[in-house]
Design an enzyme around this catalytic site. Structure first.
Site, PDB file in Angstrom:
ATOM      1  N   HIS A 120       4.108 -19.833  35.253  1.00  0.00           N
ATOM      2  CA  HIS A 120       4.180 -18.795  36.289  1.00  0.00           C
ATOM      3  C   HIS A 120       5.614 -18.305  36.481  1.00  0.00           C
ATOM      4  CE1 HIS A 120       3.601 -16.619  40.029  1.00  0.00           C
ATOM      5  NE2 HIS A 120       4.471 -17.420  40.641  1.00  0.00           N
ATOM      6  N   GLU A 127       0.638 -11.534  37.861  1.00  0.00           N
ATOM      7  CA  GLU A 127       0.663 -11.884  36.439  1.00  0.00           C
ATOM      8  C   GLU A 127      -0.514 -11.277  35.684  1.00  0.00           C
ATOM      9  OE1 GLU A 127       1.827 -16.294  35.860  1.00  0.00           O
ATOM     10  OE2 GLU A 127       1.072 -16.114  37.910  1.00  0.00           O
ATOM     11  N   ASP A 143       6.207 -24.449  50.573  1.00  0.00           N
ATOM     12  CA  ASP A 143       5.589 -23.929  49.354  1.00  0.00           C
ATOM     13  C   ASP A 143       6.570 -24.063  48.200  1.00  0.00           C
ATOM     14  OD1 ASP A 143       3.446 -22.735  47.960  1.00  0.00           O
ATOM     15  OD2 ASP A 143       4.467 -20.811  47.995  1.00  0.00           O
ATOM     16  N   GLU A 197      -2.325 -16.297  45.499  1.00  0.00           N
ATOM     17  CA  GLU A 197      -1.664 -17.283  44.655  1.00  0.00           C
ATOM     18  C   GLU A 197      -2.539 -18.529  44.598  1.00  0.00           C
ATOM     19  OE1 GLU A 197       3.065 -16.150  44.892  1.00  0.00           O
ATOM     20  OE2 GLU A 197       2.359 -17.913  46.005  1.00  0.00           O
ATOM     21  N   THR A 238      -2.014 -18.387  55.006  1.00  0.00           N
ATOM     22  CA  THR A 238      -2.199 -19.332  53.902  1.00  0.00           C
ATOM     23  C   THR A 238      -3.544 -19.993  54.133  1.00  0.00           C
ATOM     24  OG1 THR A 238       0.176 -19.755  53.705  1.00  0.00           O
ATOM     25  CG2 THR A 238      -1.314 -21.385  52.745  1.00  0.00           C
ATOM     26  N   ARG A 279       3.575  -8.587  47.844  1.00  0.00           N
ATOM     27  CA  ARG A 279       4.592  -8.451  46.800  1.00  0.00           C
ATOM     28  C   ARG A 279       5.623  -7.374  47.114  1.00  0.00           C
ATOM     29  NH1 ARG A 279       4.106 -13.280  44.351  1.00  0.00           N
ATOM     30  NH2 ARG A 279       2.036 -13.609  43.485  1.00  0.00           N
ATOM     31  N   GLN A 318       7.949  -8.603  49.864  1.00  0.00           N
ATOM     32  CA  GLN A 318       8.802  -9.656  49.311  1.00  0.00           C
ATOM     33  C   GLN A 318       9.919  -9.076  48.437  1.00  0.00           C
ATOM     34  OE1 GLN A 318       6.647 -12.715  47.256  1.00  0.00           O
ATOM     35  NE2 GLN A 318       8.477 -13.777  46.556  1.00  0.00           N
ATOM     36  N   LYS A 350       5.261 -13.931  53.101  1.00  0.00           N
ATOM     37  CA  LYS A 350       4.439 -15.127  52.909  1.00  0.00           C
ATOM     38  C   LYS A 350       4.011 -15.750  54.232  1.00  0.00           C
ATOM     39  CE  LYS A 350       5.196 -15.782  48.348  1.00  0.00           C
ATOM     40  NZ  LYS A 350       4.413 -16.514  47.358  1.00  0.00           N
ATOM     41  N   ASP A 405      -2.030 -19.028  48.806  1.00  0.00           N
ATOM     42  CA  ASP A 405      -0.865 -18.548  49.544  1.00  0.00           C
ATOM     43  C   ASP A 405      -0.782 -17.028  49.365  1.00  0.00           C
ATOM     44  OD1 ASP A 405       1.328 -18.978  51.221  1.00  0.00           O
ATOM     45  OD2 ASP A 405       2.713 -18.910  49.532  1.00  0.00           O
ATOM     46  N   GLU A 426      -3.201 -22.145  44.221  1.00  0.00           N
ATOM     47  CA  GLU A 426      -2.391 -23.342  44.405  1.00  0.00           C
ATOM     48  C   GLU A 426      -3.263 -24.530  44.812  1.00  0.00           C
ATOM     49  OE1 GLU A 426       1.227 -23.027  46.596  1.00  0.00           O
ATOM     50  OE2 GLU A 426       1.388 -20.853  46.368  1.00  0.00           O
TER      51      GLU A 426
END
Length: 424
Positions: free
Chosen positions: A141, A372, A134, A207, A265, A245, A248, A261, A241, A209
């Protein structure tokens, strides 16, 4: 014979102009049906799936000296045949589907076996994922996240403008669209407590992607040119993905993402070929400073590909769009990611999956993650019926869609969807 990307091509199978799957697309996937449960390979055309295993067995598609390639349960054997075969096969499938070709159109018995309603089939993971990497390649971002956690003056780390940043993820938990995603568990340590605890993630995120599907290998120890890297890319999928948070935040120093993570996925079931996306190539953003020579590219390696994210919380009558952005904004292209990946001497394998990293744009509505969109929970998203979200809750369904808009047709990916299930 017309090129498969010719906008004037029409299929004998009716296709709505708003469909993701016109004759100019022909994405590959692995499917099964209730009356024929063995998994095999097909392409999407309008509201139907064309069973390539049937066509190969009847001699309408010839992959000699290989055989029964489309009767397999993954695209890996087909991808191993290489770009000339990919291109030749796509051209032959396009020829068989053309409105003016009677080979399949007028063979009612064969058509009944080979053309199946998409609504009646089950889609599976389209390829065996050999490895998963990834990346972190959207400047917008990376800047948003950096401002959030380090301040405006230190938003981008010193290395970010010099190379595509990435980490090795888990191929074992790449799942196909529609697979429920169980809320992960892990160590949690909010800033206001002294010691960590173990429990379900409280700040679950998506996420947005794109995933790059590698169709050809490279040798250990060799670097890749731009031309070589481009030729190794078989196609693209939508990719979510999923990210924990809070897990992490505690674990990522000093070695980066790990358990936050590793739990899921999600990818879309249809792989849109690089060739189908060719008309939509565009130049990416200006790169300053100029990348080192091994990362420089001469071609336009980005794509004008619209992306849409919708969220449906329990109790909502319909999903609500929370993000609209475009793949063209990516600072580091997929080709640059692949060149960088191999630059150390890392061998790439058929079936490797490269995640683009979260795709955000310059505007607020183009932010590709809830981190975000809600600005780390300080600006919750307002949904219908008074529902608000800073991060995902159990029962929430998240869907990503993507397409390139042509003149009177679109090259689409369908969707990648996942619903959050409670932690076990």
């Amino acid at each position: 014979m017309p090129h498969p990307n010719d906008p004037s091509l029409r299929s004998f199978i009716p296709v709505d102009p708003a469909s993701d799957f016109p004759i100019q697309n022909l994405p590959y996937g692995v499917f099964s049906a209730a009356d024929s449960p063995q998994r095999r390979i097909g392409v999407a055309i309008g509201d139907f799936v064309l069973d390539l295993a049937v066509l190969e067995s009847e001699g309408l598609i010839d992959l000699a000296p290989a055989y029964d390639v489309f009767a397999q349960d993954s695209l890996n054997p087909f991808m191993s045949l290489g770009p000339p075969v990919w291109s030749k096969t796509r051209a032959r499938i396009s020829e068989l589907l053309r409105h003016d070709n009677p080979e399949l159109r007028d063979n009612k018995a064969l058509r009944s076996r080979a053309v199946l309603a998409r609504a009646g089939v089950t889609m599976h993971l389209p390829f065996h994922v050999s490895g998963y990497t990834d990346f972190y390649s959207s400047k917008e971002h990376a800047t948003n996240v950096g401002v959030m956690f380090r301040g405006k003056d230190n938003a981008l780390q010193p290395n970010w403008l010099h190379m595509p940043i990435g980490y090795n993820g888990r191929a074992s938990t790449v799942v196909v669209s529609g697979t429920k995603v169980q809320r992960p568990r892990g160590q949690l340590k909010p800033p206001n407590v002294d010691v960590p605890s173990f429990g379900p993630c409280k700040r679950l995120d998506f996420e947005l992607e794109m995933g790059v599907v590698i169709g050809q290998p490279s040798n250990m120890g060799e670097m890749l040119t731009e031309v070589q890297a481009e030729a190794m890319i078989f196609g693209f999928v939508l990719l979510n993905d999923w990210s924990a948070r809070d897990i992490q935040q505690w674990e990522y120093v000093p070695l980066g993402p790990f358990q936050a993570k590793a739990f899921a996925t999600s990818i879309s079931p249809w792989v849109v070929t690089r060739e189908a996306l060719e008309p939509f190539r565009v130049a990416g953003p200006n790169q300053e400073p100029t990348p080192l020579p091994y990362l420089q590219q001469k071609g336009a390696q980005n794509y004008d590909l619209e992306l849409d994210v919708s969220l449906r919380a329990p109790g909502m009558k319909a999903a609500q769009t929370i993000c609209r952005t475009n793949f063209k904004y990516m600072y580091w292209s997929s080709v640059q990611q692949l060149m960088h990946h191999a630059s150390s001497g890392c061998a790439m394998s058929i079936g490797d999956l490269l995640g683009s990293g979260t795709i955000s744009g310059p505007e607020k509505h183009q932010r590709g993650s809830l981190l975000e969109i809600s600005w780390n929970g300080t600006e919750p998203v307002e949904l219908a019926d008074g529902i608000k979200r800073s991060f995902l809750e159990d029962g929430d369904s998240l869907a990503i869609r993507g397409w390139c808009q042509g003149d009177g047709y679109r090259i689409g990916f369908g969707e990648v969807e996942g619903t959050v299930a409670a932690a076990g």
